[in-house]
Design an enzyme around this catalytic site. Structure first.
Site, PDB file in Angstrom:
ATOM      1  N   TYR A 178      19.681   2.027  -0.704  1.00 50.63           N
ATOM      2  CA  TYR A 178      20.756   1.130  -0.293  1.00 50.63           C
ATOM      3  C   TYR A 178      22.030   1.444  -1.096  1.00 50.63           C
ATOM      4  CZ  TYR A 178      16.900  -0.970   2.150  1.00 50.63           C
ATOM      5  OH  TYR A 178      15.812  -1.155   2.977  1.00 50.63           O
ATOM      6  N   ARG A 225      16.878  -2.950 -10.585  1.00 47.98           N
ATOM      7  CA  ARG A 225      15.800  -2.103 -10.075  1.00 47.98           C
ATOM      8  C   ARG A 225      16.343  -0.731  -9.698  1.00 47.98           C
ATOM      9  NH1 ARG A 225      11.082  -2.715  -5.371  1.00 47.98           N
ATOM     10  NH2 ARG A 225       9.453  -2.340  -6.906  1.00 47.98           N
ATOM     11  N   GLY A 315       3.548  -5.532  -4.949  1.00 44.77           N
ATOM     12  CA  GLY A 315       4.071  -5.808  -3.621  1.00 44.77           C
ATOM     13  C   GLY A 315       3.016  -6.296  -2.650  1.00 44.77           C
ATOM     14  N   ARG A 316       2.313  -5.354  -2.026  1.00 45.31           N
ATOM     15  CA  ARG A 316       1.443  -5.715  -0.914  1.00 45.31           C
ATOM     16  C   ARG A 316       0.296  -6.649  -1.293  1.00 45.31           C
ATOM     17  NH1 ARG A 316       1.705   0.463   0.880  1.00 45.31           N
ATOM     18  NH2 ARG A 316       2.006   0.537  -1.386  1.00 45.31           N
TER      19      ARG A 316
HETATM   20  C1  FMN Z   1       7.128  -5.224   3.497  1.00 43.08           C
HETATM   21  C2  FMN Z   1       7.832  -4.623   2.316  1.00 43.08           C
HETATM   22  C3  FMN Z   1       9.133  -5.023   2.025  1.00 43.08           C
HETATM   23  C4  FMN Z   1       9.806  -4.529   0.904  1.00 43.08           C
HETATM   24  N1  FMN Z   1      11.056  -4.990   0.590  1.00 43.08           N
HETATM   25  C5  FMN Z   1      11.669  -4.593  -0.549  1.00 43.08           C
HETATM   26  C6  FMN Z   1      12.919  -5.152  -0.951  1.00 43.08           C
HETATM   27  O1  FMN Z   1      13.500  -6.050  -0.300  1.00 43.08           O
HETATM   28  N2  FMN Z   1      13.469  -4.697  -2.107  1.00 43.08           N
HETATM   29  C7  FMN Z   1      12.875  -3.727  -2.870  1.00 43.08           C
HETATM   30  O2  FMN Z   1      13.421  -3.337  -3.919  1.00 43.08           O
HETATM   31  N3  FMN Z   1      11.670  -3.200  -2.523  1.00 43.08           N
HETATM   32  C8  FMN Z   1      11.059  -3.614  -1.406  1.00 43.08           C
HETATM   33  N4  FMN Z   1       9.810  -3.120  -1.095  1.00 43.08           N
HETATM   34  C9  FMN Z   1       9.095  -2.276  -2.059  1.00 43.08           C
HETATM   35  C10 FMN Z   1       8.135  -3.129  -2.896  1.00 43.08           C
HETATM   36  O3  FMN Z   1       8.868  -3.932  -3.812  1.00 43.08           O
HETATM   37  C11 FMN Z   1       7.125  -2.246  -3.687  1.00 43.08           C
HETATM   38  O4  FMN Z   1       7.842  -1.354  -4.499  1.00 43.08           O
HETATM   39  C12 FMN Z   1       6.188  -1.486  -2.758  1.00 43.08           C
HETATM   40  O5  FMN Z   1       5.571  -2.382  -1.858  1.00 43.08           O
HETATM   41  C13 FMN Z   1       5.101  -0.707  -3.503  1.00 43.08           C
HETATM   42  O6  FMN Z   1       4.317  -1.577  -4.302  1.00 43.08           O
HETATM   43  P1  FMN Z   1       2.819  -2.053  -3.862  1.00 43.08           P
HETATM   44  O7  FMN Z   1       1.980  -0.800  -3.839  1.00 43.08           O
HETATM   45  O8  FMN Z   1       2.423  -2.985  -4.949  1.00 43.08           O
HETATM   46  O9  FMN Z   1       2.946  -2.690  -2.533  1.00 43.08           O
HETATM   47  C14 FMN Z   1       9.160  -3.577   0.060  1.00 43.08           C
HETATM   48  C15 FMN Z   1       7.854  -3.162   0.382  1.00 43.08           C
HETATM   49  C16 FMN Z   1       7.194  -3.676   1.484  1.00 43.08           C
HETATM   50  C17 FMN Z   1       5.768  -3.242   1.764  1.00 43.08           C
END
Ligand code: FMN
Length: 358
Positions: A178, A225, A315-316
């Site tokens: 972004y 971040r 995240g997930r």
């Molecule tokens: C549905 C979804 C939406 C996300 N939205 C953002 C966001 O708004 N801002 C951001 O910095 N990262 C966003 N991410 C990245 C997550 O913060 C995270 O880095 C990513 O899911 C990997 O971590 P995990 O393996 O624990 O899911 C998003 C990820 C997912 C799956």
């Protein structure tokens, strides 16, 4: 260290080190107001050490997605006030990720007459607008004077989030392709002013925005971040020497501020790049290993036990488990996240993941 032990990130005092990563879920109204469903979603997750909100736009022009919330209008601020109240009522803490979407958008999404970026270079591919998929437009290259306006939008957003909506702090979104991240890469930033060219110049705008936000609401409530070498949304960072020089300059610029935390998304959290940045920063590090593998309890426990970070952004697993901390602490089974409902509408896959029954 223990994942389930308390930690302070600046003025933010966390009962455990499991942080809800920022997660865009697109459940807000067409005019960017987070409603009761959004408040319920975050409040359900109040036992996480800290909630970082989904990326929230600080100006109409910077909106990246339909259904994304903003922090611009009074109605949006009021929506966030109710979110913060709901989270606090259940004993939680929430900071807002402030996100300028830059060129990852379309005027049909922003409702403005332009979208903006460091340079007039379009992303290849298509934006998902309310009327379907359309090619990403060529963005307007922000003038040097306009950069001050964009910086001030972050500042006003941060003040409204903290002082009016009552959130506990803000996170500057410098990751994932972004606007701020677009400044860091020599591929998306081809400016010829003081904000382009050398690594120091490309890092300059991110440092200035972060400093201004920290001065406005207090550094102890502000995190940032970053996602070096994520190579997403045409923000390409492949030259390791250039990446190091750019992120070193950035972190050297923000280190004296005394921020609450630095959050890094990188596939190799224990490697030299991330750990060198942590040392330079000198404050708390929140880590996330990215989209390649879903963060697991084992990974999070190990990262903290081996002192590779002060907290882990999840995240997930936090999408699928409102009571993730209790499940991880007790080594209970987890609900599986359903990607089909990540960006869908309504409660399904949002507020209906079950808790462990007593
Ligand atoms: C549905 C979804 C939406 C996300 N939205 C953002 C966001 O708004 N801002 C951001 O910095 N990262 C966003 N991410 C990245 C997550 O913060 C995270 O880095 C990513 O899911 C990997 O971590 P995990 O393996 O624990 O899911 C998003 C990820 C997912 C799956």
């Amino acid at each position: 260290m223990d994942l389930f032990s308390p930690v302070s990130l600046g003025d933010l005092h966390l009962p455990n080190r499991v942080v809800m990563a920022p997660l865009t879920r697109l459940r807000s109204s067409a005019d960017g107001v987070p409603g009761d469903l959004v408040a319920e979603h975050y409040a359900q997750r109040a036992s996480l050490g800290l909630i970082i909100s989904e990326g929230t736009f600080p100006s109409a022009e910077s909106r990246a997605y339909p259904g994304q919330p903003g922090i611009v209008t009074d109605a949006q601020v009021e929506g966030w006030r109710r979110v913060a109240e709901a989270v606090h009522a259940r004993g939680g803490r929430i900071v807002m990720q402030i996100m300028n979407g830059g060129r990852v958008s379309h005027t049909e999404i922003t409702g403005t007459d332009r979208i903006v970026a460091p340079s007039a270079i379009a992303i290849e591919g298509e934006a998902h607008t309310p009327s379907g998929k359309v090619p990403f437009p060529v963005p307007h290259a922000l003038t040097t004077e306009e950069l001050a306006t964009v910086r001030d939008e972050f500042v006003v957003a941060a003040k409204r989030a903290v002082n009016e909506a009552g959130l506990d702090g803000v996170e500057v979104h410098g990751a994932n392709g972004y606007l701020l991240h677009e400044f860091l890469s020599p591929v998306s930033n081809q400016r010829e002013d003081a904000y382009g060219g050398s690594p120091e110049n490309r890092a300059r705008f991110v440092v200035e925005v972060t400093r201004a936000v920290a001065e406005a609401v207090g550094a102890g409530r502000v995190g940032i971040r970053l996602s070096p070498m994520h190579n997403i949304q045409d923000v390409v960072e492949t030259d390791i020497d250039d990446v190091k020089a750019t992120y070193d300059a950035l972190v050297d610029g923000i280190a004296p501020l005394g921020l609450a935390y630095l959050s890094i998304l990188h596939s190799n959290p224990t490697g030299e790049l991330v750990q060198d940045l942590r040392t330079r920063f000198g404050g708390p590090l929140v880590i996330n290993s990215g989209f390649g593998r879903v963060t697991s309890r084992d990974e999070a426990v190990t990262l903290i036990e081996q002192s590779h970070a002060d907290a882990v952004a999840v995240g997930r697993a936090a999408i699928a488990n409102p009571d993730l901390v209790e499940r991880w602490q007790g080594e209970h089974p987890e609900n599986e996240p359903n990607p089909a409902t990540f960006y869908a509408e309504g409660a399904e896959g949002y507020t209906d993941y079950p808790r462990l029954t007593a």
